[in-house]
Write a protein that holds these residues in place. Structure first.
Motif, mmCIF file in Angstrom:
data_model
loop_
_atom_site.group_PDB
_atom_site.id
_atom_site.type_symbol
_atom_site.label_atom_id
_atom_site.label_comp_id
_atom_site.label_asym_id
_atom_site.label_seq_id
_atom_site.Cartn_x
_atom_site.Cartn_y
_atom_site.Cartn_z
ATOM 1 N N LEU A 1 -10.684 -2.621 0.324
ATOM 2 C CA LEU A 1 -9.324 -2.520 -0.212
ATOM 3 C C LEU A 1 -8.913 -3.801 -0.924
ATOM 4 C CD1 LEU A 1 -7.489 -0.645 2.686
ATOM 5 C CD2 LEU A 1 -8.461 0.306 0.591
ATOM 6 N N ALA A 2 -9.361 -4.954 -0.409
ATOM 7 C CA ALA A 2 -9.053 -6.222 -1.076
ATOM 8 C C ALA A 2 -9.700 -6.265 -2.456
ATOM 9 C CB ALA A 2 -9.534 -7.388 -0.213
ATOM 10 N N LEU A 3 -10.897 -5.699 -2.571
ATOM 11 C CA LEU A 3 -11.579 -5.640 -3.866
ATOM 12 C C LEU A 3 -10.769 -4.830 -4.872
ATOM 13 C CD1 LEU A 3 -14.354 -6.244 -5.386
ATOM 14 C CD2 LEU A 3 -14.993 -3.924 -4.693
ATOM 15 N N LEU A 4 -10.119 -3.756 -4.381
ATOM 16 C CA LEU A 4 -9.356 -2.866 -5.258
ATOM 17 C C LEU A 4 -7.897 -3.279 -5.386
ATOM 18 C CD1 LEU A 4 -10.777 0.548 -3.997
ATOM 19 C CD2 LEU A 4 -11.560 -0.840 -5.914
ATOM 20 N N ILE B 1 -19.898 -5.212 -3.548
ATOM 21 C CA ILE B 1 -20.749 -4.737 -2.454
ATOM 22 C C ILE B 1 -20.243 -5.396 -1.172
ATOM 23 C CG2 ILE B 1 -23.075 -4.621 -1.507
ATOM 24 C CD1 ILE B 1 -24.162 -4.758 -4.320
ATOM 25 N N ILE B 2 -19.887 -4.560 -0.190
ATOM 26 C CA ILE B 2 -19.308 -5.062 1.056
ATOM 27 C C ILE B 2 -20.282 -4.812 2.194
ATOM 28 C CG2 ILE B 2 -17.384 -4.860 2.673
ATOM 29 C CD1 ILE B 2 -16.923 -3.628 -0.851
ATOM 30 N N GLU C 1 -12.905 -3.893 9.365
ATOM 31 C CA GLU C 1 -13.244 -5.103 8.610
ATOM 32 C C GLU C 1 -13.911 -4.734 7.282
ATOM 33 O OE1 GLU C 1 -14.814 -9.513 9.823
ATOM 34 O OE2 GLU C 1 -15.895 -7.790 10.655
ATOM 35 N N PHE C 2 -14.769 -3.708 7.312
ATOM 36 C CA PHE C 2 -15.398 -3.239 6.076
ATOM 37 C C PHE C 2 -14.354 -2.698 5.107
ATOM 38 C CE2 PHE C 2 -17.013 0.429 3.695
ATOM 39 C CZ PHE C 2 -18.025 -0.162 2.968
ATOM 40 N N LEU D 1 -21.416 -0.031 -1.816
ATOM 41 C CA LEU D 1 -21.242 -0.393 -3.223
ATOM 42 C C LEU D 1 -20.085 0.412 -3.800
ATOM 43 C CD1 LEU D 1 -22.059 -1.460 -6.078
ATOM 44 C CD2 LEU D 1 -23.692 0.446 -6.175
ATOM 45 N N TRP D 2 -19.052 -0.282 -4.292
ATOM 46 C CA TRP D 2 -17.972 0.407 -4.979
ATOM 47 C C TRP D 2 -18.385 0.595 -6.441
ATOM 48 C CZ3 TRP D 2 -14.409 3.576 -3.818
ATOM 49 C CH2 TRP D 2 -13.444 3.925 -4.764
ATOM 50 N N ASP D 3 -18.749 1.827 -6.771
ATOM 51 C CA ASP D 3 -19.302 2.147 -8.089
ATOM 52 C C ASP D 3 -18.213 2.755 -8.963
ATOM 53 O OD1 ASP D 3 -20.953 2.564 -10.181
ATOM 54 O OD2 ASP D 3 -22.326 3.941 -9.181
#
Length: 481
Positions: free
Chosen positions: A390-393, A243-244, A384-385, A147-149
């Motif tokens: 990084l794509a989310l950010l 969430i990845i 891959e994770f 989870l990127w919080d």
């Protein structure tokens, strides 16, 4: 399994609180969740098979019951945690770095240059620790989540997070994080959706109740000159859930699968041997002239021997003679050695006992080959994770791993330095076994600084020498005049 579409239907029919409760109940009843609980027990060296083992005996009527007189030593091996830790630390023990977005900073006072990995700085100072937790949980459970919080990564385990995937794309669309301290305290839950998160609470004898309304993931504030807040903005991640998923391997299953049987066999042999030593299970008695003893009498005779170490027979002619047999140690040790070897081989781990002292790098590399093969697959999953994170950010970058392995450092150092005339400084530092990958950028900067300082000193010396020569020439010319 409940999909995201199932969840939407349940929410529409029964309300979101009831839907969340159903998601949690279904998840905790699933085979994947039960396997994850089992893996946690083995990870804590509480191997379930040996911990639940009870020696069974049968009475004269054939009914079975636990033997109250038998020793029940429970010797649990630590193979599971040791091997999973080895695989995880082999690739992530030195942390992860990124190949792009490097920036050089110059200290205004000391004028010393340092290199900053902007991607790593964006991910936070504790990113490596959080990534390791996500990866380790993914190994032992088969699947975990990151989870990127807002500004840091948080690890979510399969034992406290129920994923909701899309039926058509299999992408993660939502999920429920749940926890409970114990049965006397309320159960808490957080529903993560693309447009934000909401929090729920379930007290004993009641259903879930909303305690925090849906809140966007990103909160930003605009300050005033006086130090106050003039504006607060909320937003999300452009249609993406922060969430990845992380999978420990392409099989997407716990590493306990396949290992459990061999670990149990090893534990049962060791525990059985300890019990035999304690119980003297190989001692047996022959009763002579005791024909009048029935099953009850003989059971009483053995009970007295077990607990009081003394027993008597009824007639003068009767006697009881003990006989012993040697416990078969050699066969058990041979079997344990074989099982231990198979555990390492099947897991693809490095058994350091197979590397002799003073081994060359060729022998060490050969011993590492199975671990390297599995690390290739594991690092693919980590990459891959990270690609999803990084794509989310909105960052384009790629990770670099430095595997944490033993080596004949003297031999490897000699080999690298012998080829130094054909290699640049960075390549040489990358291949030296005693230098950490995070140290290399600053070492290169310091070397550049030393060369610059040395060049300045040389230039100053040459200027001084030229001045001296000029002055000497001028003096000579004046003397001639």
């Amino acid at each position: 399994m409940i999909t995201y579409q199932d969840f939407l239907k349940m929410r529409e029919q029964n309300g979101i609180e009831k839907a969340i409760e159903t998601v949690i109940d279904t998840h905790t009843a699933s085979a994947a969740y039960q396997t994850a609980l089992d893996a946690d027990a083995y990870d804590h060296q509480k191997n379930t098979t040996i911990m639940n083992y009870v020696k069974i005996i049968y009475n004269s009527s054939g009914a079975e019951f636990a033997d109250p007189t038998a020793s029940n030593n429970k010797l649990c091996s630590n193979f599971f945690r040791k091997l999973n830790t080895q695989r995880c630390n082999y690739s992530l023990g030195n942390g992860v770095t990124f190949s792009q977005h490097k920036r050089k900073n110059i200290d205004p006072e000391t004028h010393i240059q340092t290199t900053v990995d902007e991607t790593k700085a964006r991910l936070g100072t504790k990113f490596d620790t959080a990534l390791k937790k996500v990866a380790y949980s993914g190994l032992i459970h088969g699947e975990s989540f990151g989870l990127w919080d807002l500004d840091h990564l948080t690890a979510l385990k399969l034992t406290n997070f129920a994923p909701l995937v899309d039926e058509e794309t299999s992408e993660l669309k939502a999920g429920v994080r749940f926890w409970q301290i114990d049965s006397e305290h309320p159960q808490m839950a957080i529903l993560y959706e693309i447009d934000g998160w909401s929090k729920y609470r379930k007290d004993t004898g009641e259903g879930f109740k909303l305690i925090e309304n849906i809140t966007p993931y990103i909160k930003s504030t605009t300050g005033t000159k006086e130090g106050g807040v003039s504006k607060v903005d909320f937003k999300n991640y452009d249609g993406k859930l922060p969430i990845i998923p992380f999978y420990g391997s392409e099989l997407q299953q716990s590493t306990l699968v396949g290992m459990k049987g061999k670990i149990d066999a090893f534990d049962l042999i060791g525990s059985g041997f300890a019990n035999d030593l304690e119980d003297c299970a190989m001692v047996y008695w022959i009763l002579e002239n005791a024909g009048g003893m029935d099953e009850v009498d003989m059971a009483e005779f053995m009970r007295r021997l077990k607990f009081q170490h003394v027993a008597k027979v009824d007639t003068k002619e009767s006697k009881a003679t003990p006989y012993t047999q040697d416990i078969p140690t050699e066969a058990r040790e041979t079997f344990k050695t074989q099982i231990r070897s198979e555990i390492y081989e099947d897991f693809g781990a490095l058994d350091v006992h197979t590397i002799a002292a003073g081994a060359t790098n060729d022998h060490i590399d050969a011993a590492y080959q199975p671990l390297d093969d599995n690390a290739d697959d594991f690092e693919f999953q980590v990459s891959e994770f990270l690609e999803g994170l990084l794509a989310l950010l909105g960052i384009e970058d790629s990770p670099i791993f430095k595997r944490n392995r033993i080596s004949n450092q003297g031999e490897q150092t000699t080999m690298v330095l012998s080829a130094s005339d054909y290699l640049d400084d960075e390549t040489i530092l990358n291949h030296l076994p005693f230098i950490n990958i995070d140290e290399i950028p600053n070492i290169l900067i310091k070397k550049d600084q030393e060369m610059a300082d040395r060049f300045e000193d040389t230039t100053e010396d040459e200027d001084e020498e030229e001045d001296d020569q000029t002055k000497a020439g001028a003096g000579e010319k004046a003397a001639n005049s």
